[in-house]
Design an enzyme around this catalytic site. Sequence first.
Site, PDB file in Angstrom:
ATOM      1  N   GLU A 196       0.824  -1.199   0.000  1.00 19.84           N
ATOM      2  CA  GLU A 196       0.000   0.000   0.000  1.00 19.84           C
ATOM      3  C   GLU A 196       0.856   1.246   0.000  1.00 19.84           C
ATOM      4  O   GLU A 196       2.023   1.214   0.390  1.00 19.84           O
ATOM      5  CB  GLU A 196      -0.889  -0.001   1.232  1.00 19.84           C
ATOM      6  CG  GLU A 196      -0.089  -0.043   2.501  1.00 19.84           C
ATOM      7  CD  GLU A 196      -0.972  -0.159   3.717  1.00 19.84           C
ATOM      8  OE1 GLU A 196      -0.731   0.574   4.667  1.00 19.84           O
ATOM      9  OE2 GLU A 196      -1.917  -0.970   3.684  1.00 19.84           O
TER      10      GLU A 196
ATOM     11  N   CYS B  80       6.524  -5.396  15.323  1.00 20.43           N
ATOM     12  CA  CYS B  80       6.033  -4.497  16.373  1.00 20.43           C
ATOM     13  C   CYS B  80       4.572  -4.865  16.640  1.00 20.43           C
ATOM     14  O   CYS B  80       3.778  -4.988  15.709  1.00 20.43           O
ATOM     15  CB  CYS B  80       6.146  -3.031  15.945  1.00 20.43           C
ATOM     16  SG  CYS B  80       7.847  -2.514  15.636  1.00 20.43           S
TER      17      CYS B  80
ATOM     18  N   LEU C  20      10.475   5.660  18.265  1.00 20.81           N
ATOM     19  CA  LEU C  20      10.946   5.355  19.622  1.00 20.81           C
ATOM     20  C   LEU C  20       9.859   4.566  20.373  1.00 20.81           C
ATOM     21  O   LEU C  20      10.062   3.450  20.796  1.00 20.81           O
ATOM     22  CB  LEU C  20      11.290   6.668  20.338  1.00 20.81           C
ATOM     23  CG  LEU C  20      11.894   6.562  21.718  1.00 20.81           C
ATOM     24  CD1 LEU C  20      13.289   5.972  21.662  1.00 20.81           C
ATOM     25  CD2 LEU C  20      11.928   7.938  22.397  1.00 20.81           C
TER      26      LEU C  20
ATOM     27  N   CYS D  93      -0.739   1.703   9.631  1.00 21.80           N
ATOM     28  CA  CYS D  93       0.304   0.903   9.025  1.00 21.80           C
ATOM     29  C   CYS D  93      -0.167  -0.501   8.617  1.00 21.80           C
ATOM     30  O   CYS D  93      -0.528  -1.310   9.446  1.00 21.80           O
ATOM     31  CB  CYS D  93       1.354   0.796  10.108  1.00 21.80           C
ATOM     32  SG  CYS D  93       2.952   0.517   9.557  1.00 21.80           S
TER      33      CYS D  93
HETATM   34  N1  SAH Z   1       9.523   0.471  10.169  1.00 26.47           N
HETATM   35  C1  SAH Z   1       9.559   1.894  10.103  1.00 26.47           C
HETATM   36  C2  SAH Z   1       8.634   2.446   9.043  1.00 26.47           C
HETATM   37  C3  SAH Z   1       7.175   2.054   9.271  1.00 26.47           C
HETATM   38  S1  SAH Z   1       6.267   3.440   9.637  1.00 26.47           S
HETATM   39  C4  SAH Z   1       9.257   2.505  11.452  1.00 26.47           C
HETATM   40  O1  SAH Z   1       8.768   1.781  12.324  1.00 26.47           O
HETATM   41  O2  SAH Z   1       9.521   3.674  11.658  1.00 26.47           O
HETATM   42  C5  SAH Z   1       6.017   3.342  11.320  1.00 26.47           C
HETATM   43  C6  SAH Z   1       5.088   4.436  11.740  1.00 26.47           C
HETATM   44  O3  SAH Z   1       3.739   4.017  11.507  1.00 26.47           O
HETATM   45  C7  SAH Z   1       5.173   4.724  13.223  1.00 26.47           C
HETATM   46  O4  SAH Z   1       6.192   5.601  13.595  1.00 26.47           O
HETATM   47  C8  SAH Z   1       3.810   5.311  13.422  1.00 26.47           C
HETATM   48  O5  SAH Z   1       3.882   6.661  13.036  1.00 26.47           O
HETATM   49  C9  SAH Z   1       2.914   4.554  12.461  1.00 26.47           C
HETATM   50  N2  SAH Z   1       2.129   3.487  13.130  1.00 26.47           N
HETATM   51  C10 SAH Z   1       2.344   2.144  13.207  1.00 26.47           C
HETATM   52  N3  SAH Z   1       1.390   1.529  13.929  1.00 26.47           N
HETATM   53  C11 SAH Z   1       0.533   2.477  14.305  1.00 26.47           C
HETATM   54  C12 SAH Z   1      -0.662   2.490  15.085  1.00 26.47           C
HETATM   55  N4  SAH Z   1      -1.204   1.377  15.599  1.00 26.47           N
HETATM   56  N5  SAH Z   1      -1.238   3.684  15.297  1.00 26.47           N
HETATM   57  C13 SAH Z   1      -0.720   4.831  14.782  1.00 26.47           C
HETATM   58  N6  SAH Z   1       0.383   4.894  14.045  1.00 26.47           N
HETATM   59  C14 SAH Z   1       1.019   3.737  13.807  1.00 26.47           C
END
Ligand code: SAH
Length: 342
Positions: A83, A108, A214, A336
């Site tokens: 996507e 994660c 973080l 995401c």
């Molecule tokens: N792996 C990289 C790029 C993926 S983007 C990284 O982790 O930075 C990751 C971003 O997606 C996070 O920083 C957050 O902004 C968003 N994200 C992931 N899961 C989310 C959730 N449950 N709610 C809100 N934002 C989320």
Amino acid sequence: MKNLNKFLELKGEKKFRIKQITESVYKNGIISFSDMSFLSSDFKKELEKNVKILDFIVLKVIGKIEDNFLKALLKLDDGNLIETVLISPKPGIWSCCISSQVGCPCNCTFCDTGKMGFIRNLTDKEIYDQVLFWNNFIKNSDLINSKRIDSIVYMGMGEPLLNYKNVKDSLKILTNENYFNFGNRHISISTIGIKDKLAVFSKEFPQINLAISLHFSSNEKRVKYMPYTINTNLKDLKKFLNKRLLKNKRKVFLEYIMIKDINDTKEDLINLINFIKSINNNYLLHINLIPCNNNDDINFLTSEMKNIFYFKNNLNKNNISATIRKSLGEESYSACGQLANK
Ligand code: SAH
């Protein structure tokens, strides 16, 4: 069907011709050969028959331009789905959020992409073609006045620093003046932080913005909810940031998703303040507090708004720059990995 560059090379096309065609595609966002008036009709036909410009098929686009949020589901040649997102953070400004992998190895727990597991790395072309697709989408839309994308964030599916070679090649094409010609400062990479790659990326692309996911302010919790960070702990991040901020006086963004009862307690806040304060030149750090997108998983609910403000205010009181980022498109499965995963 062949890749454009390979086809032109194999045909032994003259340099100026290759430049003319690639500039039309990448600089001017023309993704149909029939629109290239400088080509003979026979050559147009030949190209149309043998070459495809985008390395994927667009299965659907959801969301509305009026809501400043669109998401496209793309089918790659091998059938895998990814996507890509188009967002307008400010009136008249359009930004796209691109994927770097199919799935993600980081796992994660709050992130939907993590649940898919890791399938494969995207090629450099599959990465920058997402930008080409949105550039063309904007150009053809009567509702959007801009001519092209303003900024790009590697914040879609995948961990960009675990696909470093292809991400690096895609960055080179995106910033190359004969291709997309984006300014380095208009591009951001988001990463959980991969120890050896952070320094390499910083050295090779000092002007590209860096955002570090973080999300937790103690190693114990971070590893529990972001298992891959066992390889790169807070001490490693601190060591890297101390070096980077001293050398490169540009802002680094720290992303902190606010998850109810999981990382939004007073103890989490104190640990966060202490972590930031322990870093030299921390005036260059900016914390993005992000309300967690509620998904099907009831373990990860968004923090109460008053608690998010409590975090922001306390960080600010401690002279730490922090803002709350609005999470666009929650209603349309924007979090995401939530589209390709359905
Ligand atoms: N792996 C990289 C790029 C993926 S983007 C990284 O982790 O930075 C990751 C971003 O997606 C996070 O920083 C957050 O902004 C968003 N994200 C992931 N899961 C989310 C959730 N449950 N709610 C809100 N934002 C989320």
